[in-house]
Motif scaffolding. Structure first.
Motif, PDB file in Angstrom:
ATOM      1  N   UNK A 230     115.965   7.793   6.793  1.00  0.00           N
ATOM      2  CA  UNK A 230     114.690   8.053   6.135  1.00  0.00           C
ATOM      3  C   UNK A 230     113.779   8.823   7.087  1.00  0.00           C
ATOM      4  N   UNK A 231     113.071   9.801   6.570  1.00  0.00           N
ATOM      5  CA  UNK A 231     112.080  10.538   7.347  1.00  0.00           C
ATOM      6  C   UNK A 231     110.784   9.725   7.331  1.00  0.00           C
ATOM      7  N   UNK A 232     110.543   9.001   8.426  1.00  0.00           N
ATOM      8  CA  UNK A 232     109.415   8.083   8.478  1.00  0.00           C
ATOM      9  C   UNK A 232     108.081   8.822   8.362  1.00  0.00           C
ATOM     10  N   UNK A 233     107.985   9.989   9.010  1.00  0.00           N
ATOM     11  CA  UNK A 233     106.726  10.744   8.954  1.00  0.00           C
ATOM     12  C   UNK A 233     106.389  11.141   7.520  1.00  0.00           C
ATOM     13  N   UNK A 234     107.407  11.583   6.773  1.00  0.00           N
ATOM     14  CA  UNK A 234     107.183  11.964   5.379  1.00  0.00           C
ATOM     15  C   UNK A 234     106.775  10.757   4.543  1.00  0.00           C
TER      16      UNK A 234
ATOM     17  N   UNK B 258     106.423  -1.202   0.237  1.00  0.00           N
ATOM     18  CA  UNK B 258     106.509  -0.194   1.295  1.00  0.00           C
ATOM     19  C   UNK B 258     106.971  -0.823   2.607  1.00  0.00           C
ATOM     20  N   UNK B 259     106.420  -1.990   2.926  1.00  0.00           N
ATOM     21  CA  UNK B 259     106.810  -2.676   4.154  1.00  0.00           C
ATOM     22  C   UNK B 259     108.291  -3.035   4.134  1.00  0.00           C
ATOM     23  N   UNK B 260     108.771  -3.469   2.975  1.00  0.00           N
ATOM     24  CA  UNK B 260     110.191  -3.805   2.850  1.00  0.00           C
ATOM     25  C   UNK B 260     111.066  -2.576   3.095  1.00  0.00           C
ATOM     26  N   UNK B 261     110.638  -1.423   2.543  1.00  0.00           N
ATOM     27  CA  UNK B 261     111.399  -0.179   2.734  1.00  0.00           C
ATOM     28  C   UNK B 261     111.415   0.217   4.204  1.00  0.00           C
ATOM     29  N   UNK B 262     110.268   0.126   4.853  1.00  0.00           N
ATOM     30  CA  UNK B 262     110.184   0.504   6.269  1.00  0.00           C
ATOM     31  C   UNK B 262     111.053  -0.403   7.120  1.00  0.00           C
ATOM     32  N   UNK B 263     110.977  -1.690   6.876  1.00  0.00           N
ATOM     33  CA  UNK B 263     111.781  -2.637   7.658  1.00  0.00           C
ATOM     34  C   UNK B 263     113.277  -2.375   7.490  1.00  0.00           C
ATOM     35  N   UNK B 264     113.659  -1.967   6.295  1.00  0.00           N
ATOM     36  CA  UNK B 264     115.081  -1.760   6.014  1.00  0.00           C
ATOM     37  C   UNK B 264     115.586  -0.421   6.543  1.00  0.00           C
ATOM     38  N   UNK B 265     114.793   0.626   6.342  1.00  0.00           N
ATOM     39  CA  UNK B 265     115.286   1.976   6.617  1.00  0.00           C
ATOM     40  C   UNK B 265     114.836   2.561   7.953  1.00  0.00           C
TER      41      UNK B 265
END
Length: 331
Positions: free
Chosen positions: A1-5, A44-51
């Protein structure tokens, strides 16, 4: 995942939630927005933690969510509109969409009960291997009838509701494994078949059906619904169709949660019938009429409200706005 995007795509939502948590007073609309944005940012937090588990971003989002959770207490009154929508659209649509699973489960169990009872009636010696003569006499003469009248109606209704809710919950929770659901169903219907055969052999068939059916029609239907939904959950990872196994399990798991909540009410109604109608002094035909009416209302509910809601696109799943995000990526 592109975290900045991903950050660029959702920063404004995080900042808006942060503003709401810091506001001294919230209007009703802002209170509702706070809860809605809390759910979005939690996703969103779940996505960040996972990816892309960036420690600083995870800490930032966790802090916002913590403040929002504390602030949301008392800021939103449960909307009766949502409750009405659940019982007029979401729950019946879920039942209608999965109808073939629980109707098939119901039909299979009815056939098995009938076959078991006929076999037991044709093999009287089997009765002696299941129960002693004293136990059979006690069951036929008073135990079966006394079961429905030994406790106060309200206490008995609560006890029945808890027991049946537990069985339904097990069918849903263990559904993904498949076999435990079949075992639970067999144990449940075997008891009905054995007791029914014994009561019938000793000329108490009318008493048996007169006490079982008023509440049993709706009660067993609820158990069959739970089992059918559980088996659908099992089948979703065996044959996910066009979805991935994860997607199929997630969708059917969410629908199972929807059905579980509604079945609590259905089982409460059947428990009330068992506690107050079954042991009452009403004639058998009146008690049976109440049980049949409750069952007809349930099927009418599913095949009118449920069918109409399903035709409008309702599936019993949660709102699309609360589903997982499509992760933004940079080109």
């Amino acid at each position: 995942m592109d975290l900045d995007a991903y950050v660029i795509a959702h920063r404004h939502e995080w900042e808006r939630l942060e503003v709401l948590t810091r506001s001294r007073r919230l209007t009703g609309a802002e209170g509702d927005e706070l809860v809605d944005r809390y759910q979005q940012v939690a996703t969103h937090l779940s996505v960040v933690r996972t990816s892309a588990p960036d420690p600083q971003l995870v800490a930032y989002l966790s802090a916002i969510l913590s403040r929002a959770r504390n602030r949301s207490v008392g800021t939103r009154v449960t909307s009766w509109r949502n409750v009405v929508r659940y019982f007029t659209e979401v729950f019946p649509a879920a039942l209608y969409r999965l109808r073939w699973w629980w109707l098939g489960t119901m039909a299979a169990n009815v056939v098995v009960i009938a076959v078991m009872m006929l076999w037991l009636l044709e093999h009287p010696n089997a009765e002696q291997t299941l129960m002693s003569r004293e136990a059979v006499d006690s069951l036929v003469n008073h135990d079966f009838a006394d079961y429905y009248s030994n406790y106060a109606a309200s206490e008995f209704a609560l006890q029945v509701w808890i027991n049946n809710a537990w069985v339904a919950a097990l069918c849903l929770a263990l559904g993904v494994l498949g076999v435990p659901v079949i075992y639970l169903l067999f144990t449940n219907i075997a008891n009905v078949a054995v007791i029914g055969a014994i009561m019938t052999r000793h000329d108490h068939a009318m008493e048996f059906w007169g006490l079982l059916l008023p509440h049993g029609l709706l009660e067993l239907t609820a158990v069959f619904v739970a089992a059918g939904v559980g088996l659908k959950l099992f089948w979703s990872w065996i044959e996910p169709g066009a979805q991935t196994r994860t997607q199929a399990l997630a969708q059917n798991g969410r629908t199972a949660a929807t059905v579980a909540l509604g079945l609590v009410v259905v089982l409460m109604i059947s428990g009330a019938i068992e506690g107050f109608v079954t042991p009452s002094g009403l004639p058998t035909w009146a008690r049976l009429a109440i049980g049949i009416a409750a069952e007809v209302v349930f099927f009418t509910y599913v095949f009118t409200l449920g069918r109409n809601a399903y035709a409008r696109g309702q599936t019993g799943d949660i709102d699309a706005s609360l589903l997982e995000d499509r992760v933004a990526t940079a080109s």
